[in-house]
Design a protein around this motif. Structure first.
Motif, PDB file in Angstrom:
ATOM      1  N   VAL A   1       0.839  -1.188   0.000  1.00  0.00           N
ATOM      2  CA  VAL A   1       0.000   0.000   0.000  1.00  0.00           C
ATOM      3  C   VAL A   1       0.882   1.248   0.000  1.00  0.00           C
TER       4      VAL A   1
ATOM      5  N   TYR B   1       0.891   5.806  -1.092  1.00  0.00           N
ATOM      6  CA  TYR B   1       0.107   7.008  -1.312  1.00  0.00           C
ATOM      7  C   TYR B   1       0.937   8.071  -2.023  1.00  0.00           C
TER       8      TYR B   1
ATOM      9  N   VAL C   1       0.511  12.321  -3.168  1.00  0.00           N
ATOM     10  CA  VAL C   1      -0.283  13.547  -3.104  1.00  0.00           C
ATOM     11  C   VAL C   1       0.365  14.621  -3.957  1.00  0.00           C
TER      12      VAL C   1
ATOM     13  N   ALA D   1      -4.843  13.144  -4.649  1.00  0.00           N
ATOM     14  CA  ALA D   1      -4.457  12.081  -3.723  1.00  0.00           C
ATOM     15  C   ALA D   1      -4.677  10.754  -4.442  1.00  0.00           C
TER      16      ALA D   1
ATOM     17  N   LYS E   1      -3.819   6.310  -4.325  1.00  0.00           N
ATOM     18  CA  LYS E   1      -3.462   5.154  -3.509  1.00  0.00           C
ATOM     19  C   LYS E   1      -3.191   3.971  -4.400  1.00  0.00           C
ATOM     20  N   THR E   2      -2.209   3.163  -4.023  1.00  0.00           N
ATOM     21  CA  THR E   2      -1.952   1.905  -4.707  1.00  0.00           C
ATOM     22  C   THR E   2      -1.987   0.775  -3.693  1.00  0.00           C
ATOM     23  N   SER E   3      -2.418  -0.379  -4.127  1.00  0.00           N
ATOM     24  CA  SER E   3      -2.371  -1.555  -3.256  1.00  0.00           C
ATOM     25  C   SER E   3      -1.473  -2.634  -3.834  1.00  0.00           C
TER      26      SER E   3
END
Length: 146
Positions: free
Chosen positions: A127, A129, A131, A137, A139-141
């Protein structure tokens, strides 16, 4: 008993080191006390990535494969990392899988300048982030793989 005072050296505070560039440097990430990456550049289409393997005593320039200013860098582990940046009308997300020796561009869903990237401490998965300007913003998983 003989003590060689010249061999005892105590350092406190910050010591200025030579980076080898006059471009602005914005972020740094160290894997350990010896190996680290620094990113930066200029707003006039220059990107800089520097790498050290001796605690910052010497820095080598690494090809960033972009001309867009870089502002943030973070790593998932000692080999896989992400750098982000941007200027007035474009942005970039770069990825390395060889400890910062080479970098490739990733899909980027925005043209807003990106300022920072962060992956939580080891053991929390892939995970991460990013910005940037205008409230961006992301996010990656999957560690930013795509």
């Amino acid at each position: 008993m003989f003590i060689n005072i010249s061999s005892i050296f105590s350092q406190s505070g910050w010591i200025l080191q030579t980076s080898g560039t006059t471009d602005a440097l914005f972020d740094t990430y160290f894997f350990d006390t010896n190996t680290g990456i620094v990113v930066g550049g200029t707003a006039t289409n220059t990107a800089v990535i520097l790498r050290t393997t001796n605690s910052g005593f010497n820095w080598e320039s690494v090809n960033p494969n972009t001309n867009i200013l870089l502002r943030g860098v973070s790593f998932i582990n000692a080999s896989t990392g992400t750098a982000v940046g941007g200027n007035f009308s474009s942005s970039v997300i770069l990825r390395t899988t060889n400890s910062g020796l080479s970098w490739d561009s990733l899909h980027n869903p925005t043209t807003n300048a990106l300022r920072s990237v962060s992956f939580p401490p080891t053991g929390t998965g892939n995970v991460g982030y990013i910005v940037g300007f205008n409230g961006v913003a992301m996010k990656t998983s999957d560690g930013g793989s795509n």
